[in-house]
Design a protein around this motif. Sequence first.
Motif, mmCIF file in Angstrom:
data_model
loop_
_atom_site.group_PDB
_atom_site.id
_atom_site.type_symbol
_atom_site.label_atom_id
_atom_site.label_comp_id
_atom_site.label_asym_id
_atom_site.label_seq_id
_atom_site.Cartn_x
_atom_site.Cartn_y
_atom_site.Cartn_z
ATOM 1 N N VAL A 185 -29.077 24.553 20.109
ATOM 2 C CA VAL A 185 -30.420 24.463 20.701
ATOM 3 C C VAL A 185 -31.488 24.312 19.618
ATOM 4 O O VAL A 185 -32.371 23.458 19.719
ATOM 5 N N VAL A 186 -31.407 25.135 18.566
ATOM 6 C CA VAL A 186 -32.423 25.086 17.507
ATOM 7 C C VAL A 186 -32.437 23.727 16.822
ATOM 8 O O VAL A 186 -33.506 23.136 16.599
ATOM 9 N N VAL A 187 -31.254 23.215 16.484
ATOM 10 C CA VAL A 187 -31.184 21.911 15.809
ATOM 11 C C VAL A 187 -31.733 20.807 16.705
ATOM 12 O O VAL A 187 -32.494 19.940 16.257
ATOM 13 N N THR A 188 -31.358 20.825 17.972
ATOM 14 C CA THR A 188 -31.812 19.775 18.893
ATOM 15 C C THR A 188 -33.331 19.785 19.038
ATOM 16 O O THR A 188 -33.981 18.740 18.957
ATOM 17 N N VAL A 189 -33.900 20.980 19.260
ATOM 18 C CA VAL A 189 -35.358 21.087 19.406
ATOM 19 C C VAL A 189 -36.059 20.665 18.121
ATOM 20 O O VAL A 189 -37.063 19.928 18.156
#
Length: 318
Positions: A185-189
Amino acid sequence: MPSGLVALLDDVAVIARTAAASVDDIAMAAGRAGSKTAGVVIDDAAVTPSYVTGLSPARELPIIWAITKGSLFNKLIILLPIAMLLDYFAPWLVIYLLMIGGAFLCYEGAEKILEKLGGAKHGQTVEDEIEDPVAFEKQRIAGAVRTDFILSAEIMAIVLNELTQNAVIADSLWQKGAALAIVAVVVTVAVYGTVAIIVKLDDIGLALTKRESEAAQKFGAGLVAFVPKLLTALSVIGTAAMLWVGGGIIVHGTHEIGFNFLYDIAHGAEYAVAGATGALSGIAGWFTYAAISAVVGVILGAIIAFVLHKVIGYEGAH
Protein backbone atom coordinates in the motif's frame (compact mmCIF):
# COMPACT_ATOMS: atom_id res chain seq x y z
CA MET A 1 -12.87 -5.81 42.81
CA PRO A 2 -13.37 -9.55 42.32
CA SER A 3 -10.13 -11.43 41.77
CA GLY A 4 -11.49 -13.03 38.58
CA LEU A 5 -12.01 -9.63 37.00
CA VAL A 6 -8.51 -8.52 37.99
CA ALA A 7 -7.05 -11.61 36.38
CA LEU A 8 -9.09 -10.98 33.24
CA LEU A 9 -7.88 -7.37 33.04
CA ASP A 10 -4.31 -8.57 33.50
CA ASP A 11 -4.76 -11.02 30.62
CA VAL A 12 -6.24 -8.29 28.44
CA ALA A 13 -3.30 -6.01 29.27
CA VAL A 14 -0.82 -8.75 28.36
CA ILE A 15 -2.63 -9.40 25.08
CA ALA A 16 -2.70 -5.66 24.33
CA ARG A 17 1.03 -5.29 25.00
CA THR A 18 1.77 -8.34 22.86
CA ALA A 19 -0.36 -6.98 20.04
CA ALA A 20 1.32 -3.57 20.28
CA ALA A 21 4.74 -5.22 20.15
CA SER A 22 3.65 -7.25 17.13
CA VAL A 23 2.48 -4.09 15.37
CA ASP A 24 5.83 -2.43 16.10
CA ASP A 25 7.69 -5.51 14.83
CA ILE A 26 5.63 -5.57 11.65
CA ALA A 27 6.08 -1.83 11.02
CA MET A 28 9.84 -2.01 11.58
CA ALA A 29 10.20 -5.10 9.41
CA ALA A 30 8.11 -3.51 6.66
CA GLY A 31 10.24 -0.37 6.78
CA ARG A 32 13.53 -2.24 6.56
CA ALA A 33 12.30 -4.58 3.83
CA GLY A 34 10.67 -1.75 1.88
CA SER A 35 13.95 0.16 1.74
CA LYS A 36 15.47 -2.72 -0.24
CA THR A 37 13.00 -2.10 -3.08
CA ALA A 38 14.25 1.43 -3.83
CA GLY A 39 15.59 0.55 -7.28
CA VAL A 40 12.36 -1.05 -8.45
CA VAL A 41 10.28 1.80 -6.97
CA ILE A 42 12.37 4.37 -8.87
CA ASP A 43 11.84 2.31 -12.01
CA ASP A 44 8.08 2.25 -11.42
CA ALA A 45 7.86 5.99 -10.75
CA ALA A 46 10.01 6.83 -13.77
CA VAL A 47 8.21 4.55 -16.22
CA THR A 48 4.59 5.36 -15.38
CA PRO A 49 4.40 8.99 -16.65
CA SER A 50 5.12 7.74 -20.17
CA TYR A 51 1.72 6.03 -20.20
CA VAL A 52 -0.11 9.38 -20.07
CA THR A 53 2.35 11.51 -22.05
CA GLY A 54 0.69 12.96 -25.14
CA LEU A 55 -2.85 12.16 -24.03
CA SER A 56 -5.59 14.62 -23.11
CA PRO A 57 -4.79 16.49 -19.84
CA ALA A 58 -8.35 15.84 -18.71
CA ARG A 59 -7.71 12.10 -18.88
CA GLU A 60 -4.35 12.06 -17.07
CA LEU A 61 -5.58 11.69 -13.48
CA PRO A 62 -8.36 9.19 -14.36
CA ILE A 63 -5.76 7.07 -16.16
CA ILE A 64 -3.35 7.23 -13.23
CA TRP A 65 -6.19 6.33 -10.85
CA ALA A 66 -7.06 3.34 -13.04
CA ILE A 67 -3.41 2.24 -13.00
CA THR A 68 -3.27 2.75 -9.21
CA LYS A 69 -6.29 0.49 -8.70
CA GLY A 70 -4.72 -2.07 -11.01
CA SER A 71 -1.48 -1.88 -9.04
CA LEU A 72 -3.25 -2.43 -5.70
CA PHE A 73 -5.15 -5.36 -7.21
CA ASN A 74 -1.86 -6.79 -8.50
CA LYS A 75 -0.18 -6.53 -5.11
CA LEU A 76 -2.94 -7.30 -2.61
CA ILE A 77 -5.29 -9.65 -4.45
CA ILE A 78 -2.92 -11.60 -6.71
CA LEU A 79 0.67 -11.32 -5.50
CA LEU A 80 0.22 -11.27 -1.73
CA PRO A 81 -1.60 -14.65 -1.56
CA ILE A 82 0.88 -16.12 -4.04
CA ALA A 83 3.80 -14.83 -1.95
CA MET A 84 2.34 -16.40 1.19
CA LEU A 85 1.76 -19.72 -0.54
CA LEU A 86 5.28 -19.72 -1.96
CA ASP A 87 6.76 -18.82 1.41
CA TYR A 88 4.96 -21.75 3.02
CA PHE A 89 5.22 -24.43 0.35
CA ALA A 90 8.08 -23.56 -2.03
CA PRO A 91 10.40 -20.76 -0.85
CA TRP A 92 13.10 -22.03 -3.22
CA LEU A 93 10.93 -21.00 -6.19
CA VAL A 94 11.07 -17.27 -5.39
CA ILE A 95 14.49 -16.72 -6.99
CA TYR A 96 13.34 -18.22 -10.29
CA LEU A 97 10.25 -16.02 -10.38
CA LEU A 98 12.46 -13.02 -9.66
CA MET A 99 14.65 -13.93 -12.63
CA ILE A 100 11.66 -14.30 -14.94
CA GLY A 101 10.52 -10.84 -13.91
CA GLY A 102 14.04 -9.50 -14.35
CA ALA A 103 14.21 -10.94 -17.86
CA PHE A 104 10.93 -9.21 -18.72
CA LEU A 105 12.32 -5.86 -17.52
CA CYS A 106 15.44 -6.44 -19.64
CA TYR A 107 13.25 -7.12 -22.68
CA GLU A 108 11.12 -4.00 -22.11
CA GLY A 109 14.16 -1.78 -21.68
CA ALA A 110 16.11 -3.22 -24.60
CA GLU A 111 13.11 -2.94 -26.92
CA LYS A 112 12.73 0.76 -26.10
CA ILE A 113 16.37 1.30 -27.06
CA LEU A 114 15.96 -0.71 -30.27
CA GLU A 115 12.92 1.37 -31.22
CA LYS A 116 14.84 4.60 -30.59
CA LEU A 117 17.63 3.31 -32.82
CA GLY A 118 15.20 2.78 -35.69
CA GLY A 119 13.89 -0.69 -34.96
CA ALA A 120 10.29 -1.62 -35.68
CA LYS A 121 7.72 -0.35 -33.17
CA HIS A 122 5.40 -2.90 -31.61
CA GLY A 123 1.98 -1.60 -30.71
CA GLN A 124 0.41 1.82 -31.20
CA THR A 125 2.21 4.82 -29.66
CA VAL A 126 1.27 8.44 -29.08
CA GLU A 127 3.24 9.37 -32.21
CA ASP A 128 0.79 7.40 -34.35
CA GLU A 129 -2.60 8.67 -35.46
CA ILE A 130 -5.07 7.51 -32.82
CA GLU A 131 -8.29 6.36 -34.48
CA ASP A 132 -10.05 5.14 -31.33
CA PRO A 133 -9.01 7.18 -28.24
CA VAL A 134 -11.05 5.00 -25.87
CA ALA A 135 -9.46 1.78 -27.09
CA PHE A 136 -6.02 3.42 -27.09
CA GLU A 137 -6.48 4.58 -23.50
CA LYS A 138 -7.49 1.07 -22.44
CA GLN A 139 -4.39 -0.25 -24.21
CA ARG A 140 -2.15 2.19 -22.35
CA ILE A 141 -3.73 1.33 -18.99
CA ALA A 142 -3.45 -2.39 -19.68
CA GLY A 143 0.21 -1.95 -20.66
CA ALA A 144 0.92 0.06 -17.51
CA VAL A 145 -0.81 -2.46 -15.25
CA ARG A 146 1.03 -5.32 -16.97
CA THR A 147 4.39 -3.63 -16.42
CA ASP A 148 3.34 -2.77 -12.87
CA PHE A 149 2.56 -6.44 -12.25
CA ILE A 150 6.15 -7.38 -13.04
CA LEU A 151 7.56 -4.53 -10.96
CA SER A 152 5.13 -5.32 -8.12
CA ALA A 153 6.13 -8.99 -8.24
CA GLU A 154 9.77 -7.92 -7.95
CA ILE A 155 8.92 -5.66 -4.99
CA MET A 156 6.93 -8.37 -3.20
CA ALA A 157 9.61 -11.01 -3.81
CA ILE A 158 12.38 -8.71 -2.56
CA VAL A 159 10.36 -7.79 0.53
CA LEU A 160 9.47 -11.43 1.22
CA ASN A 161 13.13 -12.41 0.97
CA GLU A 162 14.07 -9.67 3.44
CA LEU A 163 11.28 -10.63 5.85
CA THR A 164 12.37 -14.26 5.76
CA GLN A 165 15.80 -13.15 7.00
CA ASN A 166 14.27 -11.03 9.78
CA ALA A 167 14.79 -12.91 13.04
CA VAL A 168 11.81 -11.22 14.73
CA ILE A 169 9.05 -12.26 12.32
CA ALA A 170 10.71 -14.90 10.13
CA ASP A 171 8.58 -17.70 11.59
CA SER A 172 5.28 -15.81 11.66
CA LEU A 173 3.29 -16.17 8.45
CA TRP A 174 0.64 -13.62 9.43
CA GLN A 175 3.23 -11.01 10.44
CA LYS A 176 5.03 -11.42 7.14
CA GLY A 177 1.72 -11.10 5.33
CA ALA A 178 0.87 -7.92 7.24
CA ALA A 179 4.30 -6.42 6.51
CA LEU A 180 3.93 -7.28 2.82
CA ALA A 181 0.52 -5.60 2.74
CA ILE A 182 1.91 -2.47 4.40
CA VAL A 183 4.74 -2.21 1.88
CA ALA A 184 2.33 -2.84 -1.00
CA VAL A 185 0.00 0.00 0.00
CA VAL A 186 2.73 2.49 0.96
CA VAL A 187 4.74 1.90 -2.22
CA THR A 188 1.67 2.15 -4.45
CA VAL A 189 0.45 5.40 -2.85
CA ALA A 190 3.95 6.90 -2.93
CA VAL A 191 4.65 5.95 -6.54
CA TYR A 192 1.35 6.93 -8.11
CA GLY A 193 0.88 9.97 -5.90
CA THR A 194 4.25 11.21 -7.13
CA VAL A 195 3.34 10.37 -10.73
CA ALA A 196 0.05 12.29 -10.43
CA ILE A 197 1.94 15.37 -9.24
CA ILE A 198 4.51 15.07 -12.02
CA VAL A 199 2.00 14.83 -14.85
CA LYS A 200 -0.04 17.76 -13.53
CA LEU A 201 2.90 20.11 -13.06
CA ASP A 202 2.30 21.70 -16.46
CA ASP A 203 -1.34 22.40 -15.58
CA ILE A 204 -0.22 23.92 -12.27
CA GLY A 205 2.27 26.08 -14.16
CA LEU A 206 -0.37 27.16 -16.67
CA ALA A 207 -2.70 28.17 -13.83
CA LEU A 208 0.09 30.22 -12.23
CA THR A 209 0.70 32.14 -15.48
CA LYS A 210 -2.84 33.49 -15.18
CA ARG A 211 -2.30 34.94 -11.71
CA GLU A 212 -1.92 38.67 -11.19
CA SER A 213 1.43 38.29 -9.44
CA GLU A 214 4.37 38.73 -11.81
CA ALA A 215 6.46 36.34 -9.72
CA ALA A 216 3.76 33.68 -9.97
CA GLN A 217 3.53 34.20 -13.73
CA LYS A 218 7.29 33.80 -14.18
CA PHE A 219 7.39 30.72 -11.98
CA GLY A 220 4.42 29.23 -13.86
CA ALA A 221 6.03 29.88 -17.24
CA GLY A 222 9.24 28.25 -16.02
CA LEU A 223 7.29 25.26 -14.76
CA VAL A 224 5.50 24.85 -18.09
CA ALA A 225 8.84 24.96 -19.91
CA PHE A 226 10.43 22.53 -17.44
CA VAL A 227 7.82 19.76 -17.53
CA PRO A 228 8.57 18.42 -21.06
CA LYS A 229 12.26 18.20 -20.15
CA LEU A 230 11.36 16.39 -16.93
CA LEU A 231 9.17 13.86 -18.74
CA THR A 232 11.91 13.24 -21.31
CA ALA A 233 14.43 12.73 -18.51
CA LEU A 234 12.07 10.36 -16.70
CA SER A 235 11.64 8.33 -19.88
CA VAL A 236 15.41 7.92 -20.13
CA ILE A 237 15.72 7.18 -16.40
CA GLY A 238 12.88 4.66 -16.63
CA THR A 239 14.54 2.77 -19.48
CA ALA A 240 17.90 2.79 -17.69
CA ALA A 241 16.26 1.62 -14.47
CA MET A 242 14.51 -1.25 -16.27
CA LEU A 243 17.87 -2.46 -17.57
CA TRP A 244 19.75 -1.84 -14.33
CA VAL A 245 17.12 -3.51 -12.13
CA GLY A 246 16.42 -6.36 -14.56
CA GLY A 247 20.09 -7.03 -15.24
CA GLY A 248 20.89 -6.83 -11.53
CA ILE A 249 18.23 -9.41 -10.75
CA ILE A 250 19.71 -11.73 -13.38
CA VAL A 251 23.26 -11.23 -12.07
CA HIS A 252 22.20 -11.93 -8.48
CA GLY A 253 19.82 -14.73 -9.43
CA THR A 254 22.37 -16.68 -11.45
CA HIS A 255 24.73 -16.44 -8.48
CA GLU A 256 22.04 -17.80 -6.15
CA ILE A 257 21.54 -20.87 -8.33
CA GLY A 258 25.28 -21.57 -8.61
CA PHE A 259 26.33 -19.78 -11.81
CA ASN A 260 28.89 -17.23 -10.59
CA PHE A 261 30.41 -15.85 -13.82
CA LEU A 262 28.30 -12.68 -14.13
CA TYR A 263 28.25 -12.07 -10.38
CA ASP A 264 32.04 -12.34 -10.10
CA ILE A 265 32.58 -9.91 -12.99
CA ALA A 266 30.10 -7.36 -11.66
CA HIS A 267 31.27 -7.44 -8.05
CA GLY A 268 34.93 -7.72 -9.02
CA ALA A 269 34.62 -4.53 -11.05
CA GLU A 270 32.60 -2.88 -8.26
CA TYR A 271 35.27 -3.60 -5.63
CA ALA A 272 38.11 -2.59 -7.97
CA VAL A 273 36.52 0.78 -8.75
CA ALA A 274 35.53 1.36 -5.12
CA GLY A 275 39.10 0.66 -4.02
CA ALA A 276 40.51 3.18 -6.50
CA THR A 277 38.15 6.09 -5.89
CA GLY A 278 38.71 6.97 -2.25
CA ALA A 279 35.95 9.16 -0.81
CA LEU A 280 33.72 8.39 -3.79
CA SER A 281 34.12 4.63 -3.39
CA GLY A 282 30.52 3.95 -2.39
CA ILE A 283 28.94 5.87 -5.26
CA ALA A 284 31.53 4.82 -7.83
CA GLY A 285 31.32 1.16 -6.83
CA TRP A 286 27.52 1.17 -6.94
CA PHE A 287 27.49 2.92 -10.33
CA THR A 288 29.94 0.35 -11.72
CA TYR A 289 27.79 -2.56 -10.56
CA ALA A 290 24.65 -0.86 -11.92
CA ALA A 291 26.32 -0.16 -15.27
CA ILE A 292 27.45 -3.77 -15.68
CA SER A 293 23.99 -4.96 -14.68
CA ALA A 294 22.50 -2.64 -17.33
CA VAL A 295 24.84 -4.06 -19.99
CA VAL A 296 23.72 -7.56 -19.02
CA GLY A 297 20.14 -6.30 -19.27
CA VAL A 298 20.64 -4.84 -22.76
CA ILE A 299 22.23 -8.02 -24.08
CA LEU A 300 19.65 -10.35 -22.57
CA GLY A 301 16.77 -8.05 -23.52
CA ALA A 302 17.96 -7.77 -27.12
CA ILE A 303 18.20 -11.56 -27.37
CA ILE A 304 14.68 -11.97 -25.99
CA ALA A 305 13.34 -9.27 -28.37
CA PHE A 306 15.01 -10.97 -31.35
CA VAL A 307 13.56 -14.36 -30.44
CA LEU A 308 10.07 -12.96 -29.82
CA HIS A 309 9.82 -10.73 -32.90
CA LYS A 310 12.07 -12.39 -35.47
CA VAL A 311 11.81 -16.06 -34.58
CA ILE A 312 8.35 -16.40 -33.03
CA GLY A 313 6.78 -13.40 -34.77
CA TYR A 314 5.22 -11.84 -31.66
CA GLU A 315 3.92 -8.32 -32.34
CA GLY A 316 1.96 -7.60 -29.15
CA ALA A 317 1.64 -4.12 -27.72
CA HIS A 318 3.19 -2.99 -24.46
